[in-house]
Design a protein around this motif. Sequence first.
Motif, short mmCIF file in Angstrom:
data_model
loop_
_atom_site.label_atom_id
_atom_site.label_comp_id
_atom_site.label_asym_id
_atom_site.label_seq_id
_atom_site.Cartn_x
_atom_site.Cartn_y
_atom_site.Cartn_z
N GLU A 151 -11.55 1.70 8.79
CA GLU A 151 -12.75 0.53 9.54
C GLU A 151 -13.90 0.38 9.25
O GLU A 151 -14.93 0.48 10.10
N VAL A 152 -14.30 1.12 8.06
CA VAL A 152 -15.70 1.34 7.96
C VAL A 152 -16.40 0.48 6.60
O VAL A 152 -15.73 0.08 5.31
N ALA A 153 -17.56 -0.73 7.20
CA ALA A 153 -18.08 -1.64 6.14
C ALA A 153 -18.75 -0.66 5.17
O ALA A 153 -20.40 0.02 5.41
N HIS A 154 -19.28 -0.83 3.99
CA HIS A 154 -20.07 -0.17 3.14
C HIS A 154 -20.64 -1.99 2.37
O HIS A 154 -19.86 -2.25 1.54
N ALA A 155 -21.97 -1.76 2.24
CA ALA A 155 -22.74 -3.15 1.34
C ALA A 155 -22.41 -2.93 0.00
O ALA A 155 -23.26 -1.47 -0.53
N ALA A 156 -22.47 -3.85 -1.23
CA ALA A 156 -22.37 -3.56 -2.30
C ALA A 156 -22.37 -4.08 -3.05
O ALA A 156 -23.03 -5.59 -2.45
N SER A 157 -23.24 -4.32 -4.37
CA SER A 157 -22.92 -5.36 -5.22
C SER A 157 -22.40 -5.63 -6.42
O SER A 157 -22.40 -4.77 -7.62
N VAL A 158 -21.52 -6.88 -6.27
CA VAL A 158 -21.15 -6.51 -7.70
C VAL A 158 -22.03 -6.66 -9.63
O VAL A 158 -22.69 -7.17 -9.41
N MET A 159 -21.49 -5.39 -9.95
CA MET A 159 -22.56 -5.35 -11.55
C MET A 159 -21.84 -6.52 -12.27
O MET A 159 -22.75 -6.40 -13.40
N TRP A 160 -20.53 -6.16 -12.93
CA TRP A 160 -20.17 -6.73 -13.75
C TRP A 160 -18.17 -6.85 -13.07
O TRP A 160 -17.69 -6.25 -12.06
N ARG A 161 -17.63 -7.94 -13.80
CA ARG A 161 -16.62 -8.14 -14.14
C ARG A 161 -15.87 -8.96 -14.98
O ARG A 161 -16.62 -9.02 -15.78
N ASP A 162 -14.40 -8.49 -14.99
CA ASP A 162 -13.87 -8.62 -16.87
C ASP A 162 -12.73 -8.45 -16.27
O ASP A 162 -11.17 -8.07 -15.24
N GLY A 163 -11.72 -9.74 -16.41
CA GLY A 163 -10.59 -10.55 -15.82
C GLY A 163 -10.57 -9.92 -14.07
O GLY A 163 -11.58 -10.61 -13.31
N LEU A 164 -9.48 -9.68 -14.00
CA LEU A 164 -9.36 -9.56 -12.26
C LEU A 164 -10.35 -8.11 -11.68
O LEU A 164 -9.71 -7.65 -10.58
N ARG A 165 -10.40 -7.80 -12.27
CA ARG A 165 -11.26 -5.77 -12.61
C ARG A 165 -12.56 -6.28 -11.91
O ARG A 165 -13.64 -7.14 -12.86
N PHE A 166 -13.96 -5.46 -11.74
CA PHE A 166 -15.25 -5.75 -11.34
C PHE A 166 -15.79 -4.34 -10.86
O PHE A 166 -14.96 -3.76 -10.24
N GLY A 167 -16.00 -3.93 -11.06
CA GLY A 167 -17.72 -2.43 -10.68
C GLY A 167 -18.59 -3.32 -9.88
O GLY A 167 -19.25 -4.58 -9.74
N MET A 168 -18.51 -2.02 -8.87
CA MET A 168 -19.52 -2.52 -7.45
C MET A 168 -20.48 -1.39 -7.69
O MET A 168 -20.02 -0.31 -8.20
N ALA A 169 -21.29 -1.58 -7.48
CA ALA A 169 -23.03 -0.40 -6.83
C ALA A 169 -22.87 -0.72 -4.99
O ALA A 169 -23.66 -1.31 -4.66
N PHE A 170 -23.03 0.43 -4.64
CA PHE A 170 -22.98 0.45 -3.50
C PHE A 170 -24.65 0.99 -2.96
O PHE A 170 -25.88 1.11 -3.93
N ARG A 171 -24.92 -0.21 -1.96
CA ARG A 171 -26.41 -0.27 -1.53
C ARG A 171 -26.68 1.50 -0.65
O ARG A 171 -28.22 1.91 -1.09
N PHE A 172 -25.73 2.35 0.07
CA PHE A 172 -26.89 3.76 -0.09
C PHE A 172 -25.05 4.58 -0.46
O PHE A 172 -23.69 3.64 0.05
N HIS A 173 -25.46 5.06 -0.95
CA HIS A 173 -24.71 6.17 -1.69
C HIS A 173 -23.31 6.87 -0.70
O HIS A 173 -23.97 6.71 0.50
N LEU A 174 -22.06 7.50 -0.82
CA LEU A 174 -21.13 7.38 -0.26
C LEU A 174 -21.69 9.10 -0.32
O LEU A 174 -22.01 9.58 -0.81
N SER A 175 -21.80 9.31 1.43
CA SER A 175 -21.50 11.37 0.85
C SER A 175 -20.12 11.78 0.47
O SER A 175 -19.19 10.73 0.39
N ALA A 176 -19.78 12.98 0.51
CA ALA A 176 -18.92 14.10 0.07
C ALA A 176 -17.96 13.61 0.71
O ALA A 176 -16.75 13.16 0.06
#
Length: 107
Positions: free
Chosen positions: A64-89
């Motif tokens: 139920e928690v939403a996190h803003a992110a940007s897609v940094m790369w895409r390779d086939g069906l996989r992709f990496g994202m960077a969060f706008r605000f880091h997640l806590s431990a």
Amino acid sequence: MEYDSKQVRRLRGAPRRKIFHPVELRAGGNARRAHLLDLSAGGALAHCVDPPAAGVSIILVIGEVAHAASVMWRDGLRFGMAFRFHLSAAEIERVTAQATIPVSVAR
């Protein structure tokens, strides 16, 4: 700048937790199902049948928690994202505990 997955592994600063966890992606008014494959404070690796393009801003919904992110790369069906605000431990532990398959810590 668009990175490929091998370049990103070399640039990564925080350890990633390998997991398998269903999530929802929201981008451009559309929602789609994806699965997290790993997670860190600063970003995540995901798999999706129709992954968003590099540079796209997304909302990643984990439970139920939403996190803003940007897609940094895409390779086939996989992709990496960077969060706008880091997640806590604590957030990382919560997601890992809820994951279908919590696997391990990776670099």
